[in-house]
Design a protein around this motif. Sequence first.
Motif, PDB file in Angstrom:
ATOM      1  N   ALA A 133      -7.454  -6.308   4.171  1.00  0.00           N
ATOM      2  CA  ALA A 133      -7.205  -5.048   3.212  1.00  0.00           C
ATOM      3  C   ALA A 133      -7.820  -3.918   3.760  1.00  0.00           C
ATOM      4  O   ALA A 133      -7.928  -3.137   2.453  1.00  0.00           O
ATOM      5  CB  ALA A 133      -6.902  -5.677   1.754  1.00  0.00           C
ATOM      6  N   THR A 134      -9.084  -4.531   4.186  1.00  0.00           N
ATOM      7  CA  THR A 134      -9.951  -3.151   4.589  1.00  0.00           C
ATOM      8  C   THR A 134      -9.506  -1.739   4.411  1.00  0.00           C
ATOM      9  O   THR A 134      -9.644  -0.981   4.003  1.00  0.00           O
ATOM     10  CB  THR A 134     -11.138  -3.834   5.481  1.00  0.00           C
ATOM     11  OG1 THR A 134     -11.576  -4.262   4.813  1.00  0.00           O
ATOM     12  CG2 THR A 134     -11.665  -2.266   5.547  1.00  0.00           C
ATOM     13  N   PRO A 135      -8.117  -1.649   5.565  1.00  0.00           N
ATOM     14  CA  PRO A 135      -7.545  -0.339   5.616  1.00  0.00           C
ATOM     15  C   PRO A 135      -7.092   0.488   5.026  1.00  0.00           C
ATOM     16  O   PRO A 135      -6.130   1.301   4.577  1.00  0.00           O
ATOM     17  CB  PRO A 135      -6.591  -0.571   7.577  1.00  0.00           C
ATOM     18  CG  PRO A 135      -7.035  -2.146   7.431  1.00  0.00           C
ATOM     19  CD  PRO A 135      -7.915  -2.569   6.049  1.00  0.00           C
ATOM     20  N   TYR A 136      -6.520  -0.515   3.384  1.00  0.00           N
ATOM     21  CA  TYR A 136      -5.472  -0.128   2.501  1.00  0.00           C
ATOM     22  C   TYR A 136      -6.541  -0.193   0.952  1.00  0.00           C
ATOM     23  O   TYR A 136      -6.964  -0.604   0.593  1.00  0.00           O
ATOM     24  CB  TYR A 136      -4.418  -1.199   2.268  1.00  0.00           C
ATOM     25  CG  TYR A 136      -3.901  -1.993   3.628  1.00  0.00           C
ATOM     26  CD1 TYR A 136      -2.868  -0.724   4.236  1.00  0.00           C
ATOM     27  CD2 TYR A 136      -4.378  -3.012   3.980  1.00  0.00           C
ATOM     28  CE1 TYR A 136      -2.617  -1.351   5.148  1.00  0.00           C
ATOM     29  CE2 TYR A 136      -3.631  -3.202   5.247  1.00  0.00           C
ATOM     30  CZ  TYR A 136      -2.340  -2.189   5.628  1.00  0.00           C
ATOM     31  OH  TYR A 136      -1.583  -2.877   6.525  1.00  0.00           O
ATOM     32  N   GLN A 137      -6.355   1.562   0.997  1.00  0.00           N
ATOM     33  CA  GLN A 137      -7.282   2.534  -0.429  1.00  0.00           C
ATOM     34  C   GLN A 137      -6.903   1.617  -1.954  1.00  0.00           C
ATOM     35  O   GLN A 137      -7.771   1.528  -2.708  1.00  0.00           O
ATOM     36  CB  GLN A 137      -7.096   3.842  -0.350  1.00  0.00           C
ATOM     37  CG  GLN A 137      -7.583   4.224  -1.431  1.00  0.00           C
ATOM     38  CD  GLN A 137      -7.709   5.562  -1.458  1.00  0.00           C
ATOM     39  OE1 GLN A 137      -6.652   6.327  -0.496  1.00  0.00           O
ATOM     40  NE2 GLN A 137      -7.872   6.439  -2.600  1.00  0.00           N
ATOM     41  N   ALA A 140     -10.091 -10.287   2.951  1.00  0.00           N
ATOM     42  CA  ALA A 140     -10.718  -8.525   2.236  1.00  0.00           C
ATOM     43  C   ALA A 140     -11.086  -8.130   3.433  1.00  0.00           C
ATOM     44  O   ALA A 140     -10.414  -6.634   2.783  1.00  0.00           O
ATOM     45  CB  ALA A 140     -11.943  -8.903   1.753  1.00  0.00           C
ATOM     46  N   GLU A 141     -11.231  -8.644   5.041  1.00  0.00           N
ATOM     47  CA  GLU A 141     -11.073  -7.980   6.034  1.00  0.00           C
ATOM     48  C   GLU A 141      -9.426  -6.891   5.994  1.00  0.00           C
ATOM     49  O   GLU A 141      -9.602  -6.298   6.770  1.00  0.00           O
ATOM     50  CB  GLU A 141     -11.548  -8.879   7.259  1.00  0.00           C
ATOM     51  CG  GLU A 141     -12.921  -9.347   6.936  1.00  0.00           C
ATOM     52  CD  GLU A 141     -13.057  -9.753   7.874  1.00  0.00           C
ATOM     53  OE1 GLU A 141     -12.755 -10.694   8.609  1.00  0.00           O
ATOM     54  OE2 GLU A 141     -15.115 -11.284   8.327  1.00  0.00           O
ATOM     55  N   LYS A 143      -7.347  -3.753  -4.330  1.00  0.00           N
ATOM     56  CA  LYS A 143      -9.276  -4.072  -4.583  1.00  0.00           C
ATOM     57  C   LYS A 143      -8.604  -5.477  -4.812  1.00  0.00           C
ATOM     58  O   LYS A 143      -8.456  -6.778  -5.773  1.00  0.00           O
ATOM     59  CB  LYS A 143      -8.672  -4.069  -5.803  1.00  0.00           C
ATOM     60  CG  LYS A 143      -8.962  -1.865  -6.804  1.00  0.00           C
ATOM     61  CD  LYS A 143     -10.464  -1.955  -5.655  1.00  0.00           C
ATOM     62  CE  LYS A 143      -9.833   0.145  -5.914  1.00  0.00           C
ATOM     63  NZ  LYS A 143     -10.128   1.220  -5.024  1.00  0.00           N
ATOM     64  N   VAL A 144      -9.934  -6.322  -3.766  1.00  0.00           N
ATOM     65  CA  VAL A 144      -9.505  -7.370  -3.407  1.00  0.00           C
ATOM     66  C   VAL A 144     -11.362  -8.179  -3.971  1.00  0.00           C
ATOM     67  O   VAL A 144     -11.718  -8.153  -3.754  1.00  0.00           O
ATOM     68  CB  VAL A 144      -9.369  -8.321  -2.059  1.00  0.00           C
ATOM     69  CG1 VAL A 144      -9.320  -9.561  -1.535  1.00  0.00           C
ATOM     70  CG2 VAL A 144      -8.605  -7.237  -1.038  1.00  0.00           C
ATOM     71  N   HIS A 145     -11.095  -9.838  -4.938  1.00  0.00           N
ATOM     72  CA  HIS A 145     -11.769 -10.223  -5.488  1.00  0.00           C
ATOM     73  C   HIS A 145     -12.026 -11.742  -5.004  1.00  0.00           C
ATOM     74  O   HIS A 145     -10.372 -12.111  -4.852  1.00  0.00           O
ATOM     75  CB  HIS A 145     -12.012  -9.760  -7.118  1.00  0.00           C
ATOM     76  CG  HIS A 145     -11.913  -8.294  -7.353  1.00  0.00           C
ATOM     77  ND1 HIS A 145     -12.884  -7.712  -7.545  1.00  0.00           N
ATOM     78  CD2 HIS A 145     -11.196  -7.403  -6.926  1.00  0.00           C
ATOM     79  CE1 HIS A 145     -13.223  -7.021  -7.927  1.00  0.00           C
ATOM     80  NE2 HIS A 145     -12.201  -6.366  -8.098  1.00  0.00           N
ATOM     81  N   ASN A 170       1.248  -0.959   0.151  1.00  0.00           N
ATOM     82  CA  ASN A 170      -0.035  -0.066  -0.169  1.00  0.00           C
ATOM     83  C   ASN A 170       1.182   1.573   0.550  1.00  0.00           C
ATOM     84  O   ASN A 170       0.708   2.072  -0.701  1.00  0.00           O
ATOM     85  CB  ASN A 170      -0.866   0.008   1.459  1.00  0.00           C
ATOM     86  CG  ASN A 170      -2.112   1.256   0.588  1.00  0.00           C
ATOM     87  OD1 ASN A 170      -2.586   1.431  -0.038  1.00  0.00           O
ATOM     88  ND2 ASN A 170      -2.010   1.954   1.790  1.00  0.00           N
ATOM     89  N   GLN A 176     -12.932 -14.180   1.950  1.00  0.00           N
ATOM     90  CA  GLN A 176     -13.234 -13.692   3.904  1.00  0.00           C
ATOM     91  C   GLN A 176     -12.389 -12.994   4.256  1.00  0.00           C
ATOM     92  O   GLN A 176     -12.049 -11.261   4.704  1.00  0.00           O
ATOM     93  CB  GLN A 176     -14.284 -14.395   4.339  1.00  0.00           C
ATOM     94  CG  GLN A 176     -15.597 -12.965   4.450  1.00  0.00           C
ATOM     95  CD  GLN A 176     -15.994 -12.268   4.131  1.00  0.00           C
ATOM     96  OE1 GLN A 176     -16.766 -12.243   3.415  1.00  0.00           O
ATOM     97  NE2 GLN A 176     -16.405 -10.992   5.022  1.00  0.00           N
TER      98      GLN A 176
END
Length: 367
Positions: free
Chosen positions: A243-247, A240-241, A250-252, A221, A237
Amino acid sequence: MQRHKPYRVLISGGGTGGHIFPAIAIANALRKFDVRTELLFVGANGRMEMQKVPEAGYKIIGLNIAGIQRGNMLKNLGLPFKILSSLVKAGRIIKEFKPEVVVGVGGYASGPTLFMASRMGIPTLIQEQNSFAGVANKLMSKRADRFCVAYEGMEQFFPEEKIVKTGNPVREDIAKLQSDKAAAMAHFGLDPSRKTLLVIGGSLGARTINESIAAQLQLLNESGIQVLWQTGKSYFQPLAEAATPYQHLKVHEFIKRMDYAYDAADVIVSRAGAISISELSLVGKPVILVPSPNVAEDHQTHNALALTEKQAAIMIKDAEAKEKLVSTALHLLEDATTRETLGKNISKLAIADAADRIAKEIISLIP
Protein backbone atom coordinates in the motif's frame (compact mmCIF):
# COMPACT_ATOMS: atom_id res chain seq x y z
CA MET A 1 -28.34 -1.86 47.24
CA GLN A 2 -25.76 -3.88 49.17
CA ARG A 3 -26.45 -7.01 51.18
CA HIS A 4 -24.84 -7.80 54.49
CA LYS A 5 -22.45 -10.11 52.62
CA PRO A 6 -20.80 -9.90 49.17
CA TYR A 7 -22.04 -11.85 46.16
CA ARG A 8 -19.94 -14.87 45.15
CA VAL A 9 -19.98 -15.50 41.39
CA LEU A 10 -17.99 -17.97 39.28
CA ILE A 11 -17.64 -17.17 35.56
CA SER A 12 -16.50 -19.89 33.15
CA GLY A 13 -15.49 -19.99 29.51
CA GLY A 14 -13.20 -18.28 27.03
CA GLY A 15 -11.07 -19.39 24.11
CA THR A 16 -11.62 -16.31 21.96
CA GLY A 17 -12.04 -12.60 22.55
CA GLY A 18 -15.71 -13.05 21.69
CA HIS A 19 -16.13 -15.08 24.88
CA ILE A 20 -13.51 -13.44 27.09
CA PHE A 21 -14.53 -9.83 26.63
CA PRO A 22 -18.18 -10.40 27.63
CA ALA A 23 -17.00 -12.38 30.68
CA ILE A 24 -14.80 -9.51 31.87
CA ALA A 25 -17.51 -6.93 31.10
CA ILE A 26 -20.01 -8.93 33.17
CA ALA A 27 -17.53 -9.16 36.05
CA ASN A 28 -16.99 -5.39 35.92
CA ALA A 29 -20.75 -4.80 35.94
CA LEU A 30 -21.19 -7.06 38.97
CA ARG A 31 -18.51 -5.06 40.79
CA LYS A 32 -20.44 -1.88 39.92
CA PHE A 33 -23.52 -3.26 41.66
CA ASP A 34 -21.45 -4.21 44.71
CA VAL A 35 -17.74 -3.49 44.83
CA ARG A 36 -17.33 -6.31 47.35
CA THR A 37 -18.46 -8.99 44.86
CA GLU A 38 -16.14 -12.00 45.00
CA LEU A 39 -15.36 -13.33 41.52
CA LEU A 40 -13.48 -16.35 40.21
CA PHE A 41 -12.96 -17.33 36.59
CA VAL A 42 -12.52 -20.84 35.21
CA GLY A 43 -10.84 -21.13 31.80
CA ALA A 44 -8.96 -23.61 29.63
CA ASN A 45 -5.21 -23.99 30.10
CA GLY A 46 -3.25 -22.67 27.14
CA ARG A 47 -6.06 -20.43 25.92
CA MET A 48 -6.00 -16.64 25.84
CA GLU A 49 -8.26 -16.20 28.88
CA MET A 50 -5.40 -17.41 31.08
CA GLN A 51 -3.60 -14.17 30.18
CA LYS A 52 -6.43 -11.70 29.55
CA VAL A 53 -8.43 -12.33 32.72
CA PRO A 54 -5.50 -11.68 35.13
CA GLU A 55 -4.65 -8.57 33.08
CA ALA A 56 -8.18 -7.35 33.85
CA GLY A 57 -7.54 -7.89 37.57
CA TYR A 58 -9.36 -11.16 38.20
CA LYS A 59 -8.23 -14.59 39.39
CA ILE A 60 -8.59 -17.54 37.00
CA ILE A 61 -8.08 -21.30 37.35
CA GLY A 62 -7.46 -23.42 34.24
CA LEU A 63 -8.95 -26.78 33.23
CA ASN A 64 -7.11 -29.20 30.94
CA ILE A 65 -9.92 -29.19 28.41
CA ALA A 66 -9.96 -28.92 24.63
CA GLY A 67 -12.49 -29.11 21.82
CA ILE A 68 -12.95 -31.69 19.10
CA GLN A 69 -10.14 -31.52 16.51
CA ARG A 70 -12.00 -31.91 13.22
CA GLY A 71 -8.83 -31.90 11.13
CA ASN A 72 -7.00 -34.66 13.03
CA MET A 73 -9.17 -37.31 14.66
CA LEU A 74 -6.17 -38.97 16.33
CA LYS A 75 -5.84 -35.92 18.55
CA ASN A 76 -9.32 -36.65 19.92
CA LEU A 77 -8.31 -39.96 21.51
CA GLY A 78 -7.48 -38.28 24.80
CA LEU A 79 -10.56 -36.05 24.81
CA PRO A 80 -12.75 -38.27 27.05
CA PHE A 81 -10.02 -38.26 29.72
CA LYS A 82 -9.70 -34.46 29.47
CA ILE A 83 -13.46 -34.07 29.87
CA LEU A 84 -13.55 -36.42 32.88
CA SER A 85 -10.62 -34.71 34.60
CA SER A 86 -12.15 -31.29 33.88
CA LEU A 87 -15.46 -32.34 35.41
CA VAL A 88 -13.66 -33.53 38.54
CA LYS A 89 -11.56 -30.36 38.80
CA ALA A 90 -14.55 -28.09 38.11
CA GLY A 91 -16.46 -29.84 40.91
CA ARG A 92 -13.55 -29.32 43.28
CA ILE A 93 -13.27 -25.62 42.36
CA ILE A 94 -16.98 -25.12 42.99
CA LYS A 95 -16.83 -26.87 46.37
CA GLU A 96 -13.88 -24.73 47.45
CA PHE A 97 -15.11 -21.37 46.14
CA LYS A 98 -18.78 -21.93 47.08
CA PRO A 99 -20.33 -19.66 44.43
CA GLU A 100 -23.94 -18.54 44.76
CA VAL A 101 -24.35 -18.60 40.99
CA VAL A 102 -22.24 -19.91 38.08
CA VAL A 103 -22.12 -18.12 34.73
CA GLY A 104 -21.08 -19.65 31.40
CA VAL A 105 -20.04 -17.47 28.45
CA GLY A 106 -19.15 -20.23 25.98
CA GLY A 107 -15.83 -21.88 25.22
CA TYR A 108 -14.24 -25.16 26.28
CA ALA A 109 -14.26 -24.57 30.05
CA SER A 110 -17.86 -23.47 30.19
CA GLY A 111 -19.48 -26.89 29.65
CA PRO A 112 -17.84 -28.91 32.47
CA THR A 113 -18.21 -26.04 34.94
CA LEU A 114 -21.89 -25.42 34.22
CA PHE A 115 -22.66 -29.14 34.26
CA MET A 116 -21.08 -29.67 37.67
CA ALA A 117 -22.73 -26.56 39.11
CA SER A 118 -26.16 -27.71 37.96
CA ARG A 119 -25.55 -31.18 39.44
CA MET A 120 -24.64 -29.55 42.73
CA GLY A 121 -27.84 -27.51 42.80
CA ILE A 122 -26.19 -24.13 42.19
CA PRO A 123 -28.10 -21.66 39.97
CA THR A 124 -26.58 -21.31 36.50
CA LEU A 125 -26.81 -18.64 33.81
CA ILE A 126 -25.63 -18.89 30.19
CA GLN A 127 -24.72 -15.85 28.14
CA GLU A 128 -25.10 -16.86 24.49
CA GLN A 129 -23.53 -14.26 22.20
CA ASN A 130 -24.53 -15.72 18.83
CA SER A 131 -27.79 -16.15 16.95
CA PHE A 132 -27.05 -19.89 16.66
CA ALA A 133 -26.32 -21.59 19.98
CA GLY A 134 -23.08 -23.50 20.47
CA VAL A 135 -22.99 -27.24 21.19
CA ALA A 136 -22.12 -26.91 24.89
CA ASN A 137 -24.87 -24.38 25.51
CA LYS A 138 -27.45 -26.50 23.67
CA LEU A 139 -26.49 -29.49 25.84
CA MET A 140 -27.16 -27.33 28.90
CA SER A 141 -30.54 -26.13 27.62
CA LYS A 142 -32.55 -28.18 30.12
CA ARG A 143 -30.17 -27.71 33.03
CA ALA A 144 -29.43 -23.97 33.11
CA ASP A 145 -31.74 -21.58 34.97
CA ARG A 146 -31.41 -18.50 32.76
CA PHE A 147 -30.27 -17.71 29.21
CA CYS A 148 -29.17 -14.18 28.36
CA VAL A 149 -29.26 -13.75 24.58
CA ALA A 150 -28.63 -11.05 21.97
CA TYR A 151 -30.91 -12.26 19.17
CA GLU A 152 -34.57 -13.04 18.68
CA GLY A 153 -35.72 -16.59 17.92
CA MET A 154 -33.50 -18.30 20.50
CA GLU A 155 -36.42 -20.39 21.75
CA GLN A 156 -35.41 -22.90 19.08
CA PHE A 157 -32.44 -23.72 21.35
CA PHE A 158 -33.54 -22.84 24.89
CA PRO A 159 -36.78 -22.96 26.91
CA GLU A 160 -38.67 -19.76 26.10
CA GLU A 161 -39.57 -19.03 29.71
CA LYS A 162 -35.88 -18.97 30.69
CA ILE A 163 -34.74 -16.55 27.95
CA VAL A 164 -33.99 -12.88 28.57
CA LYS A 165 -32.87 -10.64 25.71
CA THR A 166 -30.04 -8.58 27.18
CA GLY A 167 -27.75 -8.00 24.20
CA ASN A 168 -23.99 -8.57 24.21
CA PRO A 169 -21.60 -6.55 26.37
CA VAL A 170 -19.29 -4.26 24.41
CA ARG A 171 -16.18 -2.26 25.29
CA GLU A 172 -16.92 0.72 27.48
CA ASP A 173 -15.44 3.23 25.01
CA ILE A 174 -17.84 1.94 22.33
CA ALA A 175 -20.85 1.80 24.66
CA LYS A 176 -20.25 5.48 25.50
CA LEU A 177 -19.32 6.48 21.94
CA GLN A 178 -19.52 10.23 21.36
CA SER A 179 -18.97 11.30 17.77
CA ASP A 180 -16.01 13.57 17.05
CA LYS A 181 -15.29 13.11 13.36
CA ALA A 182 -12.84 16.00 13.12
CA ALA A 183 -10.67 14.55 15.89
CA ALA A 184 -10.93 11.08 14.32
CA MET A 185 -9.77 12.36 10.93
CA ALA A 186 -6.84 14.20 12.49
CA HIS A 187 -5.86 11.17 14.56
CA PHE A 188 -5.45 8.95 11.48
CA GLY A 189 -4.23 11.66 9.08
CA LEU A 190 -7.32 11.29 6.90
CA ASP A 191 -8.71 13.79 4.39
CA PRO A 192 -12.04 15.24 5.65
CA SER A 193 -13.18 15.86 2.04
CA ARG A 194 -13.06 12.15 1.12
CA LYS A 195 -15.44 9.34 2.11
CA THR A 196 -13.79 6.73 4.32
CA LEU A 197 -13.96 2.94 4.05
CA LEU A 198 -13.01 1.23 7.33
CA VAL A 199 -11.79 -2.36 6.90
CA ILE A 200 -11.44 -4.54 10.02
CA GLY A 201 -11.07 -8.28 10.29
CA GLY A 202 -10.71 -8.61 14.05
CA SER A 203 -7.55 -8.12 16.12
CA LEU A 204 -5.80 -11.02 14.36
CA GLY A 205 -6.92 -9.98 10.89
CA ALA A 206 -8.95 -11.87 8.30
CA ARG A 207 -7.19 -13.47 5.35
CA THR A 208 -10.02 -13.24 2.84
CA ILE A 209 -10.88 -9.62 3.64
CA ASN A 210 -7.20 -8.63 3.45
CA GLU A 211 -6.65 -10.44 0.15
CA SER A 212 -9.82 -8.89 -1.31
CA ILE A 213 -8.64 -5.37 -0.46
CA ALA A 214 -5.03 -6.05 -1.53
CA ALA A 215 -6.17 -7.20 -4.97
CA GLN A 216 -7.83 -3.83 -5.68
CA LEU A 217 -5.43 -1.28 -4.18
CA GLN A 218 -5.08 0.77 -7.37
CA LEU A 219 -8.85 0.87 -7.96
CA LEU A 220 -9.46 1.96 -4.36
CA ASN A 221 -6.82 4.67 -4.60
CA GLU A 222 -8.24 6.01 -7.89
CA SER A 223 -11.86 5.91 -6.74
CA GLY A 224 -11.70 9.18 -4.81
CA ILE A 225 -12.22 7.54 -1.40
CA GLN A 226 -9.77 6.72 1.39
CA VAL A 227 -9.27 3.44 3.24
CA LEU A 228 -8.51 2.92 6.92
CA TRP A 229 -7.37 -0.71 7.08
CA GLN A 230 -6.61 -2.89 10.11
CA THR A 231 -4.75 -5.93 8.77
CA GLY A 232 -3.83 -7.86 11.92
CA LYS A 233 -0.27 -8.67 12.98
CA SER A 234 0.55 -11.60 10.69
CA TYR A 235 -0.62 -9.79 7.54
CA PHE A 236 0.67 -6.28 8.27
CA GLN A 237 4.19 -6.15 6.81
CA PRO A 238 3.52 -7.28 3.21
CA LEU A 239 0.24 -5.36 2.99
CA ALA A 240 1.78 -2.16 4.36
CA GLU A 241 4.53 -2.44 1.73
CA ALA A 242 1.98 -3.08 -1.04
CA ALA A 243 0.00 0.00 0.00
CA THR A 244 3.04 2.32 0.23
CA PRO A 245 2.58 3.92 -3.22
CA TYR A 246 -1.03 4.83 -2.45
CA GLN A 247 -1.48 8.04 -0.48
CA HIS A 248 -5.09 7.45 0.54
CA LEU A 249 -4.68 3.94 1.99
CA LYS A 250 -3.87 4.04 5.71
CA VAL A 251 -2.69 0.60 6.85
CA HIS A 252 -2.50 -0.38 10.53
CA GLU A 253 -1.52 -3.62 12.21
CA PHE A 254 -3.96 -2.91 15.04
CA ILE A 255 -6.18 0.10 15.73
CA LYS A 256 -6.26 1.00 19.43
CA ARG A 257 -8.68 3.91 19.05
CA MET A 258 -11.59 2.00 17.55
CA ASP A 259 -13.93 4.75 18.71
CA TYR A 260 -12.10 7.16 16.37
CA ALA A 261 -12.02 4.55 13.59
CA TYR A 262 -15.79 4.15 13.77
CA ASP A 263 -16.21 7.95 13.87
CA ALA A 264 -14.15 8.35 10.69
CA ALA A 265 -15.97 5.64 8.73
CA ASP A 266 -18.70 6.15 6.15
CA VAL A 267 -18.86 2.40 5.39
CA ILE A 268 -17.42 -0.47 7.45
CA VAL A 269 -16.25 -3.90 6.28
CA SER A 270 -16.09 -6.49 9.07
CA ARG A 271 -16.31 -10.13 9.99
CA ALA A 272 -19.59 -11.12 11.66
CA GLY A 273 -18.56 -12.13 15.16
CA ALA A 274 -21.27 -11.57 17.75
CA ILE A 275 -19.38 -8.93 19.73
CA SER A 276 -18.32 -7.10 16.56
CA ILE A 277 -21.95 -6.93 15.47
CA SER A 278 -23.03 -5.63 18.89
CA GLU A 279 -20.42 -2.86 18.62
CA LEU A 280 -21.43 -2.04 15.05
CA SER A 281 -25.08 -1.76 16.12
CA LEU A 282 -24.10 0.93 18.62
CA VAL A 283 -21.99 2.71 16.01
CA GLY A 284 -24.96 2.87 13.62
CA LYS A 285 -22.96 3.03 10.37
CA PRO A 286 -23.61 1.01 7.16
CA VAL A 287 -21.81 -2.32 7.32
CA ILE A 288 -20.72 -5.01 4.87
CA LEU A 289 -20.29 -8.30 6.70
CA VAL A 290 -18.02 -11.10 5.44
CA PRO A 291 -18.71 -14.03 7.79
CA SER A 292 -15.78 -16.29 8.61
CA PRO A 293 -16.44 -19.87 7.48
CA ASN A 294 -13.92 -21.19 10.01
CA VAL A 295 -16.02 -21.04 13.19
CA ALA A 296 -18.07 -23.71 14.94
CA GLU A 297 -21.66 -24.19 13.73
CA ASP A 298 -21.04 -21.44 11.13
CA HIS A 299 -22.04 -18.89 13.80
CA GLN A 300 -20.98 -15.86 11.82
CA THR A 301 -23.18 -16.59 8.82
CA HIS A 302 -26.18 -16.99 11.13
CA ASN A 303 -25.29 -13.71 12.85
CA ALA A 304 -25.01 -11.88 9.52
CA LEU A 305 -28.28 -13.32 8.22
CA ALA A 306 -30.06 -12.08 11.35
CA LEU A 307 -29.06 -8.54 10.26
CA THR A 308 -29.65 -8.86 6.52
CA GLU A 309 -33.20 -10.08 7.21
CA LYS A 310 -33.83 -6.71 8.87
CA GLN A 311 -32.04 -4.72 6.12
CA ALA A 312 -29.46 -3.80 8.76
CA ALA A 313 -26.34 -4.96 6.87
CA ILE A 314 -25.07 -6.31 3.55
CA MET A 315 -23.57 -9.81 3.60
CA ILE A 316 -20.96 -11.14 1.19
CA LYS A 317 -19.96 -14.78 1.46
CA ASP A 318 -16.30 -15.44 2.17
CA ALA A 319 -15.92 -17.40 -1.06
CA GLU A 320 -17.29 -14.45 -3.09
CA ALA A 321 -15.40 -11.65 -1.33
CA LYS A 322 -12.47 -11.37 -3.74
CA GLU A 323 -14.88 -10.85 -6.61
CA LYS A 324 -17.53 -8.69 -4.93
CA LEU A 325 -16.25 -6.96 -1.79
CA VAL A 326 -14.51 -3.88 -3.20
CA SER A 327 -17.10 -3.20 -5.91
CA THR A 328 -19.92 -3.53 -3.35
CA ALA A 329 -18.15 -1.16 -0.96
CA LEU A 330 -17.53 1.45 -3.66
CA HIS A 331 -21.14 1.25 -4.83
CA LEU A 332 -22.41 1.66 -1.26
CA LEU A 333 -20.18 4.69 -0.70
CA GLU A 334 -21.95 6.34 -3.67
CA ASP A 335 -25.45 5.32 -2.51
CA ALA A 336 -26.46 7.72 0.28
CA THR A 337 -30.04 6.35 0.49
CA THR A 338 -28.94 2.77 1.14
CA ARG A 339 -26.28 3.94 3.61
CA GLU A 340 -28.92 5.83 5.57
CA THR A 341 -31.30 2.84 5.58
CA LEU A 342 -28.61 0.41 6.76
CA GLY A 343 -27.40 2.80 9.45
CA LYS A 344 -30.90 3.39 10.84
CA ASN A 345 -31.81 -0.30 10.84
CA ILE A 346 -28.63 -1.54 12.53
CA SER A 347 -29.01 1.18 15.18
CA LYS A 348 -32.40 -0.28 16.13
CA LEU A 349 -30.60 -3.43 17.32
CA ALA A 350 -28.24 -1.60 19.69
CA ILE A 351 -28.22 -2.31 23.44
CA ALA A 352 -25.68 -0.16 25.28
CA ASP A 353 -26.22 -1.48 28.81
CA ALA A 354 -26.05 -5.24 28.10
CA ALA A 355 -23.46 -5.98 30.81
CA ASP A 356 -25.60 -4.28 33.47
CA ARG A 357 -28.69 -6.19 32.31
CA ILE A 358 -26.82 -9.50 32.54
CA ALA A 359 -25.44 -8.62 35.98
CA LYS A 360 -29.00 -7.95 37.21
CA GLU A 361 -30.12 -11.35 35.91
CA ILE A 362 -27.19 -13.03 37.70
CA ILE A 363 -28.01 -11.32 40.98
CA SER A 364 -31.70 -12.25 40.63
CA LEU A 365 -30.72 -15.95 40.66
CA ILE A 366 -28.91 -15.71 43.99
CA PRO A 367 -31.09 -17.25 46.74
